[in-house]
Design a protein around this motif. Sequence first.
Motif, mmCIF file in Angstrom:
data_model
loop_
_atom_site.group_PDB
_atom_site.id
_atom_site.type_symbol
_atom_site.label_atom_id
_atom_site.label_comp_id
_atom_site.label_asym_id
_atom_site.label_seq_id
_atom_site.Cartn_x
_atom_site.Cartn_y
_atom_site.Cartn_z
ATOM 1 N N MET A 118 0.840 -1.180 0.000
ATOM 2 C CA MET A 118 0.000 0.000 0.000
ATOM 3 C C MET A 118 0.886 1.245 0.000
ATOM 4 O O MET A 118 1.875 1.309 0.708
ATOM 5 N N MET A 119 0.522 2.216 -0.820
ATOM 6 C CA MET A 119 1.295 3.454 -0.908
ATOM 7 C C MET A 119 0.880 4.388 0.217
ATOM 8 O O MET A 119 -0.291 4.492 0.556
ATOM 9 N N SER A 120 1.859 5.083 0.753
ATOM 10 C CA SER A 120 1.543 6.071 1.771
ATOM 11 C C SER A 120 1.702 7.469 1.185
ATOM 12 O O SER A 120 2.498 7.688 0.279
ATOM 13 N N LEU A 121 0.944 8.363 1.694
ATOM 14 C CA LEU A 121 1.023 9.746 1.229
ATOM 15 C C LEU A 121 2.254 10.414 1.806
ATOM 16 O O LEU A 121 2.587 10.230 2.978
ATOM 17 N N GLN A 122 2.894 11.184 0.988
ATOM 18 C CA GLN A 122 4.074 11.918 1.414
ATOM 19 C C GLN A 122 3.736 13.401 1.471
ATOM 20 O O GLN A 122 3.053 13.914 0.581
ATOM 21 N N PRO A 123 4.212 14.093 2.481
ATOM 22 C CA PRO A 123 3.916 15.537 2.544
ATOM 23 C C PRO A 123 4.616 16.283 1.414
ATOM 24 O O PRO A 123 5.720 15.931 1.001
ATOM 25 N N LEU A 124 3.938 17.290 0.913
ATOM 26 C CA LEU A 124 4.490 18.143 -0.135
ATOM 27 C C LEU A 124 4.907 19.472 0.465
ATOM 28 O O LEU A 124 4.256 20.000 1.365
ATOM 29 N N GLU A 125 5.980 20.025 -0.054
ATOM 30 C CA GLU A 125 6.420 21.360 0.360
ATOM 31 C C GLU A 125 5.506 22.375 -0.309
ATOM 32 O O GLU A 125 5.403 22.415 -1.536
ATOM 33 N N THR A 126 4.807 23.159 0.463
ATOM 34 C CA THR A 126 3.880 24.138 -0.093
ATOM 35 C C THR A 126 4.355 25.568 0.083
ATOM 36 O O THR A 126 3.708 26.499 -0.385
ATOM 37 N N LYS A 127 5.470 25.735 0.745
ATOM 38 C CA LYS A 127 6.014 27.073 0.946
ATOM 39 C C LYS A 127 6.574 27.583 -0.384
ATOM 40 O O LYS A 127 7.270 26.855 -1.101
ATOM 41 N N ALA A 128 6.256 28.817 -0.718
ATOM 42 C CA ALA A 128 6.740 29.408 -1.971
ATOM 43 C C ALA A 128 8.258 29.489 -1.962
ATOM 44 O O ALA A 128 8.871 29.889 -0.970
ATOM 45 N N GLN A 129 8.841 29.076 -3.055
ATOM 46 C CA GLN A 129 10.290 29.124 -3.204
ATOM 47 C C GLN A 129 10.687 30.419 -3.900
ATOM 48 O O GLN A 129 9.978 30.895 -4.787
ATOM 49 N N ALA A 130 11.801 30.959 -3.512
ATOM 50 C CA ALA A 130 12.303 32.168 -4.162
ATOM 51 C C ALA A 130 12.628 31.834 -5.621
ATOM 52 O O ALA A 130 13.170 30.781 -5.926
ATOM 53 N N PHE A 131 12.267 32.748 -6.509
ATOM 54 C CA PHE A 131 12.523 32.534 -7.933
ATOM 55 C C PHE A 131 13.514 33.569 -8.432
ATOM 56 O O PHE A 131 13.335 34.764 -8.220
ATOM 57 N N THR A 132 14.531 33.088 -9.065
ATOM 58 C CA THR A 132 15.489 33.958 -9.721
ATOM 59 C C THR A 132 15.648 33.451 -11.148
ATOM 60 O O THR A 132 16.041 32.305 -11.360
ATOM 61 N N ALA A 133 15.302 34.296 -12.096
ATOM 62 C CA ALA A 133 15.408 33.898 -13.501
ATOM 63 C C ALA A 133 16.866 33.802 -13.908
ATOM 64 O O ALA A 133 17.691 34.616 -13.497
ATOM 65 N N ASP A 134 17.165 32.788 -14.698
ATOM 66 C CA ASP A 134 18.504 32.687 -15.256
ATOM 67 C C ASP A 134 18.685 33.789 -16.285
ATOM 68 O O ASP A 134 17.745 34.124 -17.007
ATOM 69 N N PRO A 135 19.881 34.353 -16.364
ATOM 70 C CA PRO A 135 20.101 35.389 -17.385
ATOM 71 C C PRO A 135 19.949 34.797 -18.791
ATOM 72 O O PRO A 135 20.177 33.616 -19.009
ATOM 73 N N ILE A 136 19.543 35.652 -19.718
ATOM 74 C CA ILE A 136 19.413 35.238 -21.113
ATOM 75 C C ILE A 136 20.813 35.054 -21.679
ATOM 76 O O ILE A 136 21.643 35.963 -21.610
ATOM 77 N N THR A 137 21.064 33.897 -22.240
ATOM 78 C CA THR A 137 22.382 33.623 -22.806
ATOM 79 C C THR A 137 22.543 34.346 -24.140
ATOM 80 O O THR A 137 21.553 34.767 -24.759
ATOM 81 N N ASP A 138 23.783 34.444 -24.598
ATOM 82 C CA ASP A 138 24.035 35.073 -25.898
ATOM 83 C C ASP A 138 23.384 34.271 -27.024
ATOM 84 O O ASP A 138 22.867 34.848 -27.987
ATOM 85 N N ALA A 139 23.388 32.943 -26.901
ATOM 86 C CA ALA A 139 22.756 32.108 -27.924
ATOM 87 C C ALA A 139 21.244 32.342 -27.959
ATOM 88 O O ALA A 139 20.640 32.437 -29.037
ATOM 89 N N GLU A 140 20.631 32.433 -26.785
ATOM 90 C CA GLU A 140 19.195 32.716 -26.725
ATOM 91 C C GLU A 140 18.892 34.099 -27.287
ATOM 92 O O GLU A 140 17.922 34.279 -28.019
ATOM 93 N N ALA A 141 19.736 35.070 -26.966
ATOM 94 C CA ALA A 141 19.541 36.428 -27.483
ATOM 95 C C ALA A 141 19.671 36.448 -28.997
ATOM 96 O O ALA A 141 18.917 37.145 -29.678
ATOM 97 N N GLY A 142 20.608 35.680 -29.531
ATOM 98 C CA GLY A 142 20.765 35.599 -30.985
ATOM 99 C C GLY A 142 19.522 35.032 -31.653
ATOM 100 O O GLY A 142 19.079 35.531 -32.692
ATOM 101 N N ALA A 143 18.940 34.007 -31.040
ATOM 102 C CA ALA A 143 17.709 33.420 -31.579
ATOM 103 C C ALA A 143 16.558 34.421 -31.498
ATOM 104 O O ALA A 143 15.765 34.545 -32.435
ATOM 105 N N MET A 144 16.465 35.136 -30.377
ATOM 106 C CA MET A 144 15.417 36.142 -30.242
ATOM 107 C C MET A 144 15.606 37.251 -31.270
ATOM 108 O O MET A 144 14.629 37.730 -31.844
ATOM 109 N N LEU A 145 16.848 37.660 -31.507
ATOM 110 C CA LEU A 145 17.104 38.710 -32.490
ATOM 111 C C LEU A 145 16.630 38.279 -33.873
ATOM 112 O O LEU A 145 15.963 39.052 -34.576
ATOM 113 N N ARG A 146 16.943 37.057 -34.271
ATOM 114 C CA ARG A 146 16.494 36.580 -35.588
ATOM 115 C C ARG A 146 14.972 36.585 -35.671
ATOM 116 O O ARG A 146 14.391 37.000 -36.681
ATOM 117 N N ALA A 147 14.305 36.153 -34.608
ATOM 118 C CA ALA A 147 12.842 36.149 -34.597
ATOM 119 C C ALA A 147 12.291 37.572 -34.654
ATOM 120 O O ALA A 147 11.324 37.847 -35.376
#
Length: 136
Positions: free
Chosen positions: A1-30
């Motif tokens: 029988m499977m038991s329920l496991q508690p989930l972490e519900t506290k909001a985690q801090a979010f920090t976006a990764d910087p846009i790489t040069d390769a990603e910026a190049g693709a965005m520029l073409r678009a």
Amino acid sequence: MMSLQPLETKAQAFTADPITDAEAGAMLRAVVNLFAKWQITDEEAATLLDLPVRTYRRWKAGQPGRMDRDTKARLSNIIGIHKALRLIFVDPARVYAWVKAPNAAFGQPALQVMLGGELTDLMRVRRYLDAERGAW
């Protein structure tokens, strides 16, 4: 029988990764392709990206230089504007015509707002579209 496991519900801090040069190049073409669909001039495109016209033309020809954080943010906002328009309108002609169409919310076409030249001008249009599509 499977038991329920508690989930972490506290909001985690979010920090976006910087846009790489390769990603910026693709965005520029678009974005260069998008500007053609919007039928804007090289001068207008340079204003939207806060670049000298000569630099924009060189980048448009496939010779991009180093992009700073501001340019990457501008590209990201322009892509976000296009994404929102694609979600709002089914007809591609309306998607591409919207930026030059009269807009009561701004009292002028959205392109005129964006041509204010500040990153915040692009952000203002993007926030408006995100609100219209119910993303916020």
